[in-house]
Motif scaffolding. Structure first.
Motif, PDB file in Angstrom:
ATOM      1  N   PRO A 216       0.820  -1.222   0.000  1.00  0.00           N
ATOM      2  CA  PRO A 216       0.000   0.000   0.000  1.00  0.00           C
ATOM      3  C   PRO A 216       0.849   1.266   0.000  1.00  0.00           C
ATOM      4  O   PRO A 216       1.806   1.382   0.767  1.00  0.00           O
ATOM      5  CB  PRO A 216      -0.817  -0.123   1.290  1.00  0.00           C
ATOM      6  CG  PRO A 216      -0.814  -1.572   1.607  1.00  0.00           C
ATOM      7  CD  PRO A 216       0.510  -2.107   1.136  1.00  0.00           C
ATOM      8  N   THR A 217       0.519   2.187  -0.867  1.00  0.00           N
ATOM      9  CA  THR A 217       1.238   3.457  -0.962  1.00  0.00           C
ATOM     10  C   THR A 217       0.250   4.608  -1.142  1.00  0.00           C
ATOM     11  O   THR A 217      -0.908   4.405  -1.527  1.00  0.00           O
ATOM     12  CB  THR A 217       2.219   3.463  -2.151  1.00  0.00           C
ATOM     13  OG1 THR A 217       1.484   3.281  -3.374  1.00  0.00           O
ATOM     14  CG2 THR A 217       3.266   2.376  -2.007  1.00  0.00           C
ATOM     15  N   LEU A 218       0.740   5.796  -0.879  1.00  0.00           N
ATOM     16  CA  LEU A 218       0.043   7.036  -1.201  1.00  0.00           C
ATOM     17  C   LEU A 218       0.886   7.789  -2.215  1.00  0.00           C
ATOM     18  O   LEU A 218       2.108   7.873  -2.076  1.00  0.00           O
ATOM     19  CB  LEU A 218      -0.178   7.888   0.053  1.00  0.00           C
ATOM     20  CG  LEU A 218      -1.171   7.329   1.081  1.00  0.00           C
ATOM     21  CD1 LEU A 218      -1.221   8.231   2.312  1.00  0.00           C
ATOM     22  CD2 LEU A 218      -2.561   7.191   0.482  1.00  0.00           C
ATOM     23  N   ALA A 219       0.237   8.317  -3.242  1.00  0.00           N
ATOM     24  CA  ALA A 219       0.941   8.981  -4.339  1.00  0.00           C
ATOM     25  C   ALA A 219       0.778  10.491  -4.228  1.00  0.00           C
ATOM     26  O   ALA A 219      -0.317  10.988  -3.934  1.00  0.00           O
ATOM     27  CB  ALA A 219       0.419   8.484  -5.685  1.00  0.00           C
ATOM     28  N   PHE A 220       1.867  11.211  -4.479  1.00  0.00           N
ATOM     29  CA  PHE A 220       1.869  12.674  -4.493  1.00  0.00           C
ATOM     30  C   PHE A 220       2.523  13.137  -5.791  1.00  0.00           C
ATOM     31  O   PHE A 220       3.617  12.676  -6.138  1.00  0.00           O
ATOM     32  CB  PHE A 220       2.650  13.246  -3.311  1.00  0.00           C
ATOM     33  CG  PHE A 220       2.098  12.872  -1.964  1.00  0.00           C
ATOM     34  CD1 PHE A 220       1.219  13.713  -1.311  1.00  0.00           C
ATOM     35  CD2 PHE A 220       2.458  11.678  -1.357  1.00  0.00           C
ATOM     36  CE1 PHE A 220       0.712  13.366  -0.062  1.00  0.00           C
ATOM     37  CE2 PHE A 220       1.966  11.329  -0.122  1.00  0.00           C
ATOM     38  CZ  PHE A 220       1.081  12.166   0.528  1.00  0.00           C
TER      39      PHE A 220
ATOM     40  N   PHE B 286      -4.546   7.301  -3.890  1.00  0.00           N
ATOM     41  CA  PHE B 286      -4.268   5.889  -3.670  1.00  0.00           C
ATOM     42  C   PHE B 286      -3.227   5.403  -4.672  1.00  0.00           C
ATOM     43  O   PHE B 286      -3.156   5.872  -5.810  1.00  0.00           O
ATOM     44  CB  PHE B 286      -5.537   5.062  -3.797  1.00  0.00           C
ATOM     45  CG  PHE B 286      -6.517   5.276  -2.679  1.00  0.00           C
ATOM     46  CD1 PHE B 286      -6.124   5.090  -1.362  1.00  0.00           C
ATOM     47  CD2 PHE B 286      -7.818   5.646  -2.926  1.00  0.00           C
ATOM     48  CE1 PHE B 286      -7.010   5.275  -0.314  1.00  0.00           C
ATOM     49  CE2 PHE B 286      -8.714   5.836  -1.893  1.00  0.00           C
ATOM     50  CZ  PHE B 286      -8.315   5.658  -0.584  1.00  0.00           C
ATOM     51  N   GLY B 287      -2.442   4.413  -4.262  1.00  0.00           N
ATOM     52  CA  GLY B 287      -1.335   3.939  -5.086  1.00  0.00           C
ATOM     53  C   GLY B 287      -1.753   3.305  -6.390  1.00  0.00           C
ATOM     54  O   GLY B 287      -0.923   3.131  -7.287  1.00  0.00           O
ATOM     55  N   THR B 288      -3.018   2.925  -6.550  1.00  0.00           N
ATOM     56  CA  THR B 288      -3.469   2.302  -7.792  1.00  0.00           C
ATOM     57  C   THR B 288      -3.738   3.314  -8.897  1.00  0.00           C
ATOM     58  O   THR B 288      -3.877   2.925 -10.058  1.00  0.00           O
ATOM     59  CB  THR B 288      -4.756   1.497  -7.548  1.00  0.00           C
ATOM     60  OG1 THR B 288      -5.722   2.341  -6.901  1.00  0.00           O
ATOM     61  CG2 THR B 288      -4.479   0.281  -6.681  1.00  0.00           C
TER      62      THR B 288
END
Length: 331
Positions: free
Chosen positions: A130-134, A152-154
């Protein structure tokens, strides 16, 4: 940092005379404890032995520190707001064969260690966890000019850029759309083009404001030389992400908060501190080298794709191709 927090009123002077005598030193220790948590990814309990302040006080000040930096982010993270600032940014790119460029753009993924189980599938993207994208825009000297997120990372880059308010500003603000820049044509004559752009990788849409390298360009050709140059120049944004994750280990170790809003505050705070340190550098001797869910199901953290009009994509693709050809010939 202590002076800024006190002058801006984020840290209140205590009412008791006993606390007033140690107010300055205590605030400096709390600021250093907040920087220690961000820089080492350490827990609040480890700060108690370092500053002799209770764990609860360190925790409360840490969140106050985040709120203060986020509230002041417009002072540190901003796109050029006038022609003088715009020319300072674009001058470095013009010297490297990219006239009219105002920054490099890319998306960084930060591990979300405490991702809620309900968001696990939407946050687990290409990274495998799981990641958070910026999405960030940086200048040639690795200064962060804008931060858009979290997502969301997707979600991929093509989807995120459609909702980025900072990219929208470059496309619509007259400061960027009316600015002219010069380039050399194939015959060596000087021509003019209107409208500025940012450089990116091939994962973005074909827009005239987003210039990327040619796909599978052969070495020794005009397209190959241009692609090699733009790939080298746009490394400033990749290096910025590396500096952020190495300097602020909380980003490298991953967010340990379930609340996505706190994760956003941590990333924005790290970017503000990054620019704050760049402002303290002596530029005469040192030169840098080469959200939380909305009311619906929370799939779109910042904007809904249903509001995006894709009818003009073909026309923008044609303009993108023409502009990139002109830049290749110029180089």
């Amino acid at each position: 940092l202590t002076d800024i927090l006190i002058v801006q009123g984020y840290v209140k002077e205590p009412r008791t005379f006993f606390r007033r005598r140690e107010f300055r030193e205590r605030t400096e220790l709390l600021v250093m404890s907040a920087l220690y948590v961000l820089g080492h990814g350490a827990g609040f309990r480890s700060c108690r032995a370092l500053c002799n302040i209770s764990t609860s006080e360190v925790r409360k000040f840490f969140h106050l520190f985040l709120d203060a930096l986020v509230a002041m982010q417009d002072n540190y993270i901003l796109l050029p707001s006038n022609m003088a600032a715009l020319r300072r940014v674009s001058r470095d790119y013009e010297e490297n064969g990219l006239p009219g460029c105002v920054g490099s753009m890319d998306v960084v993924h930060v591990k979300w260690s405490s991702c809620p189980m309900g968001d696990h599938n939407r946050a687990k993207g290409k990274e495998g966890y799981p990641t958070l994208a910026f999405q960030c825009i940086t200048d040639f000297n690795r200064r962060v000019q804008s931060v858009y997120g979290p997502h969301f990372g997707t979600r991929n880059d093509k989807d995120i850029v459609k909702h980025d308010i900072h990219v929208k500003k470059i496309q619509t603000d007259r400061l960027f759309t009316d600015t002219c820049w010069q380039f050399y044509a194939a015959d060596g004559s000087i021509c003019h083009e209107q409208g500025l752009y940012v450089v990116c990788d091939n994962g973005y849409l074909s827009w005239p404001t987003l210039i990327c390298p040619f796909t599978q360009a052969r070495e020794g050709t005009l397209e190959g030389y241009f692609s090699s140059n733009i790939e080298g120049v746009r490394k400033d944004v990749e290096c910025t992400f590396g500096i952020l994750k190495k300097r602020w280990r909380v980003l490298s170790h991953g967010f340990t908060y379930r609340d996505i809003k706190i994760c956003e505050k941590i990333f924005v705070t790290c970017c503000c501190l990054h620019n704050f340190l760049l402002d303290l550098m002596d530029r005469s001797t040192v030169r840098v080298g080469r959200g939380y869910p909305i009311v619906d199901d929370g799939m779109w953290l910042s904007g809904n794709s249903n509001n995006v009009d894709d009818s003009c994509d073909h026309a923008m693709s044609i303009k993108f191709g023409m502009r990139r050809d002109k830049l290749a010939k110029h180089f």
